[in-house]
Design an enzyme around this catalytic site. Structure first.
Site, PDB file in Angstrom:
ATOM      1  NE  ARG A   1      -1.619   0.330  -6.188  1.00  0.00           N
ATOM      2  CZ  ARG A   1      -2.823   0.887  -6.248  1.00  0.00           C
ATOM      3  NH1 ARG A   1      -3.785   0.438  -5.463  1.00  0.00           N
ATOM      4  NH2 ARG A   1      -3.080   1.871  -7.085  1.00  0.00           N
ATOM      5  CG  ASP A   2      -1.557  -4.692   2.961  1.00  0.00           C
ATOM      6  OD1 ASP A   2      -1.770  -4.262   4.102  1.00  0.00           O
ATOM      7  OD2 ASP A   2      -1.065  -5.829   2.734  1.00  0.00           O
TER       8      ASP A   2
ATOM      9  CG  HIS B   1      -0.517   0.370   9.706  1.00  0.00           C
ATOM     10  ND1 HIS B   1       0.324  -0.023  10.716  1.00  0.00           N
ATOM     11  CD2 HIS B   1      -1.305  -0.704   9.423  1.00  0.00           C
ATOM     12  CE1 HIS B   1       0.069  -1.290  11.029  1.00  0.00           C
ATOM     13  NE2 HIS B   1      -0.932  -1.718  10.267  1.00  0.00           N
TER      14      HIS B   1
ATOM     15  CG  HIS C   1      -5.285  -1.919   7.204  1.00  0.00           C
ATOM     16  ND1 HIS C   1      -4.597  -2.925   6.579  1.00  0.00           N
ATOM     17  CD2 HIS C   1      -4.832  -1.904   8.490  1.00  0.00           C
ATOM     18  CE1 HIS C   1      -3.769  -3.504   7.436  1.00  0.00           C
ATOM     19  NE2 HIS C   1      -3.899  -2.913   8.615  1.00  0.00           N
TER      20      HIS C   1
HETATM   21  P1  AMP Z   1      -1.513  -4.795  10.785  1.00  0.00           P
HETATM   22  O1  AMP Z   1      -1.912  -6.194  11.140  1.00  0.00           O
HETATM   23  O2  AMP Z   1      -2.634  -3.820  10.933  1.00  0.00           O
HETATM   24  O3  AMP Z   1      -0.239  -4.366  11.499  1.00  0.00           O
HETATM   25  O4  AMP Z   1      -1.226  -4.818   9.229  1.00  0.00           O
HETATM   26  C1  AMP Z   1       0.045  -4.776   8.645  1.00  0.00           C
HETATM   27  C2  AMP Z   1      -0.137  -4.809   7.152  1.00  0.00           C
HETATM   28  O5  AMP Z   1       1.098  -4.488   6.553  1.00  0.00           O
HETATM   29  C3  AMP Z   1      -0.579  -6.166   6.590  1.00  0.00           C
HETATM   30  O6  AMP Z   1      -1.822  -6.014   5.900  1.00  0.00           O
HETATM   31  C4  AMP Z   1       0.574  -6.552   5.659  1.00  0.00           C
HETATM   32  O7  AMP Z   1       0.129  -7.208   4.495  1.00  0.00           O
HETATM   33  C5  AMP Z   1       1.203  -5.206   5.348  1.00  0.00           C
HETATM   34  N1  AMP Z   1       2.618  -5.234   4.980  1.00  0.00           N
HETATM   35  C6  AMP Z   1       3.614  -5.888   5.612  1.00  0.00           C
HETATM   36  N2  AMP Z   1       4.783  -5.656   4.998  1.00  0.00           N
HETATM   37  C7  AMP Z   1       4.520  -4.821   3.962  1.00  0.00           C
HETATM   38  C8  AMP Z   1       5.309  -4.210   2.942  1.00  0.00           C
HETATM   39  N3  AMP Z   1       6.630  -4.408   2.867  1.00  0.00           N
HETATM   40  N4  AMP Z   1       4.697  -3.416   2.042  1.00  0.00           N
HETATM   41  C9  AMP Z   1       3.362  -3.217   2.105  1.00  0.00           C
HETATM   42  N5  AMP Z   1       2.558  -3.752   3.035  1.00  0.00           N
HETATM   43  C10 AMP Z   1       3.125  -4.552   3.945  1.00  0.00           C
END
Ligand code: AMP
Length: 125
Positions: A33-34, A109, A111
């Site tokens: 989960r995000d 990754h 989403h």
């Molecule tokens: P992006 O901008 O596509 O690189 O998205 C990175 C995502 O990782 C964001 O939606 C963050 O909320 C999420 N994120 C960052 N750290 C963590 C974590 N420790 N566990 C879960 N999600 C995370």
């Protein structure tokens, strides 16, 4: 191509150095989960291999890694009740790459977002 930074937060999750709310896993990928959800359902699917972005993964991952990753995307969509094939109402899959894609974490990754209507795609032009 940007070099892979093995201290990025998802690399640390994969090594078990920091916790994650895991929902599914196979030999090649992990789903969790995000931490800052932007939808009712907001999951991240990451490959276990060290790939910076989608283009890096598409060019350099093995066939088995690519299949394993995509199968896990399908599995979590199904498990979360989002899959159209299972009577769900669908979802949005997004991947951000690099500066213009506004990628925060430099480990590839996708989403998976759903649970309600996700609205139109954003346009900044
Ligand atoms: P992006 O901008 O596509 O690189 O998205 C990175 C995502 O990782 C964001 O939606 C963050 O909320 C999420 N994120 C960052 N750290 C963590 C974590 N420790 N566990 C879960 N999600 C995370």
């Amino acid at each position: 191509m940007t070099a892979y930074d093995d201290q990025n937060i998802f690399a640390r999750i994969l090594r078990g150095e920091i916790p994650a709310d895991k929902v599914a896993e196979n030999d090649h990928a992990l789903a969790f989960r995000d931490i800052r959800p932007q939808a009712q359902v907001h999951l991240l699917v990451i490959p276990k291999g060290a790939y910076v972005s989608y283009d890096d993964f598409a060019a350099n991952a093995s066939d088995a890694e690519i299949v394993g990753f995509n199968r896990l995307v399908g599995q979590v969509a199904k498990d979360q009740g989002l899959s159209l094939a299972e009577g769900g109402k669908g979802f949005r899959a997004i991947t951000n790459a690099g500066e213009h894609g506004v990628q925060e974490v430099p480990h590839f990754h996708v989403h998976i977002m759903g649970g309600h209507n996700m609205g139109r795609m954003v346009s900044l032009l």
